[in-house]
Every structure is written in structure tokens, then in C-alpha cells.
Scaffold this active site. Sequence first.
Site, short mmCIF file in Angstrom:
data_model
loop_
_atom_site.label_atom_id
_atom_site.label_comp_id
_atom_site.label_asym_id
_atom_site.label_seq_id
_atom_site.Cartn_x
_atom_site.Cartn_y
_atom_site.Cartn_z
N VAL A 67 44.05 54.53 -6.29
CA VAL A 67 45.28 54.22 -5.55
C VAL A 67 45.64 52.73 -5.57
CG1 VAL A 67 45.29 56.22 -4.00
CG2 VAL A 67 44.02 54.14 -3.33
N SER A 144 43.23 55.48 12.12
CA SER A 144 41.94 55.47 12.80
C SER A 144 42.14 55.03 14.24
CB SER A 144 41.00 54.47 12.11
OG SER A 144 39.84 54.23 12.89
N TYR A 157 39.36 46.07 8.54
CA TYR A 157 39.60 47.51 8.67
C TYR A 157 40.53 47.78 9.88
CZ TYR A 157 38.65 52.51 9.28
OH TYR A 157 38.78 53.87 9.42
N SER A 160 43.99 46.71 9.06
CA SER A 160 44.64 47.60 8.09
C SER A 160 45.14 48.88 8.76
CB SER A 160 43.68 47.94 6.94
OG SER A 160 42.68 48.87 7.33
N LYS A 161 44.38 49.41 9.69
CA LYS A 161 44.78 50.66 10.35
C LYS A 161 45.91 50.41 11.36
CE LYS A 161 42.12 53.46 8.09
NZ LYS A 161 42.72 54.42 7.15
N ILE A 190 34.02 60.43 12.57
CA ILE A 190 34.00 61.77 11.97
C ILE A 190 32.85 61.79 10.97
CG2 ILE A 190 35.32 63.50 10.67
CD1 ILE A 190 36.64 62.78 13.37
#
Length: 259
Positions: A67, A144, A157, A160-161, A190
Amino acid sequence: MSAQTLEGKVAIITGASSGIGAGTAIQFSKLGALLALTGRREDNLSKTGEECEKISGKKPLLIVGDVTVEKDVECMVSETLKQYGKINILVNSAGIVENGSIENTSMESFDRVFNVNVRSIYQLTMLCTPHLVETKGNIVNVSSVNGMRSFPNVLAYCMSKASIDQMTRCVALELASKGVRCNSVNPGVIKTEVHKRGGMNDEQYAAFLERCKQTHALGRPGDVEEVAKTIAFLASEDASFITGASLPIDGGRHAMCPR
């Protein structure tokens, strides 16, 4: 609630070679969707494809690609259109986790996280948009709980979310008048391979899951299927009046405060 179905709907699902992406592909198969599955690892992607075919009797289109490579993303859209002639649903599930704080996250690590978790989603969504407008389709982004709440040592992270949640709301408003919905799901912990791929060894991962008893109100980590079923709901007509939503699937973690 109506009997949920995605019969005849064409869905592109990224990150379908493992974790939430693979689980979503399997759930969509049960609901009759026509699938275009993308992932970097051909062997794992094939396994997901075989499982989907066993369930539905329909062979998914498998597109091996990265991607973060613009030409690969273009190919994901063109191959789907060549095979099915339309796009109804886009599930942006590909993502990575890297640890690091403001003191030790290198620019390389920051760029890697943003290229996978934000830039690629922007490009794929942009390319799919005219086709989703045509079908009055919808988008589900896999974000998230880290986009909604702040946690130390996963700075890039979390950023980014949070970007994906903001993009979800903006795109929802931009495309609402054209009949296209856009939502995100915000999972807590998860059980997938993503944390181990982010650098945890078996012992650290076991301790991390054990700690979920304290960090998640329901006292446990979640399962892929629990996220996949929610994605399928948001992608279906059962969610026809929901857009711009960020839906936590996190056992109550987003609502918790230390006391």
C-alpha cells in the site's frame, strides 16, 4: 434489525493477508460480498482467499501489493474494476505499529508509520471515491482506540490513528451529499500478530494480553471476529444512517480513567 447481507456488493479489503483484514474478508464472504483482497504476503493472502472461497463458493480476486507503493495502489483499483466493473465498499485495514516516544522515534520510523497508516489510505480512498459515488457505496477505516485516547511510547502510531479519525469525519462530510458514507472502527487490543510484528517477543506479548484484564473494562482483549462483524455492520444497509462515526470496539477502554 434486518438480516444483514452484502450480496453482490464489491468490496476492496486491504491488509487481508492477516489479522483484522483477513477476519473481515471471511465475515464479508459469509454475507455474500464479491471480494478484492490485497496484502503484501502472497502465501497468507492465498490462505485467506481459500478460506473465503470455502465459505461462499466464490473465488476472491487476490492482489499482492504494498500500500505504500503508489503504482500498487493504482493496480488495486484498476484490477478490481477490470474483474467486477464496480466498487461498493472500501475497507482500509492495512496498518503497522511501531514503538517509540518523542525522545527516540526516528524520522524513518515516523515516515514508515505514516506512509502505511495514513498516506496509503488517503491515496486508495481518493482513487476509489469516484467509483463509490457511482454506486453510493461506503468506506470503513480501521483506526484504533489510540486515535481517541493518548498512550505513551507509541507516539507516531497514536498520531497516525488520530489522523485517520479526522479523515473519516472530513470525508464523511465531503461525500454525504453524494450518498457515500464513511466511518471508522477503533479497536482496543485485539489478538492478532500486529504487536509481535511491532517488536514484542512471546513473553512480552503474553504479559501485554494479561494486562488487558486491567486496561479494558470488560477484562479481556478482543477477537478479530468481534471487529469484523462491526465492520460488516457499518458496510451494510443496516448502518444506512451512520456516517462520520468512530466506533470503539475496545471492551470499554476508551471510557476508562485511572483513579
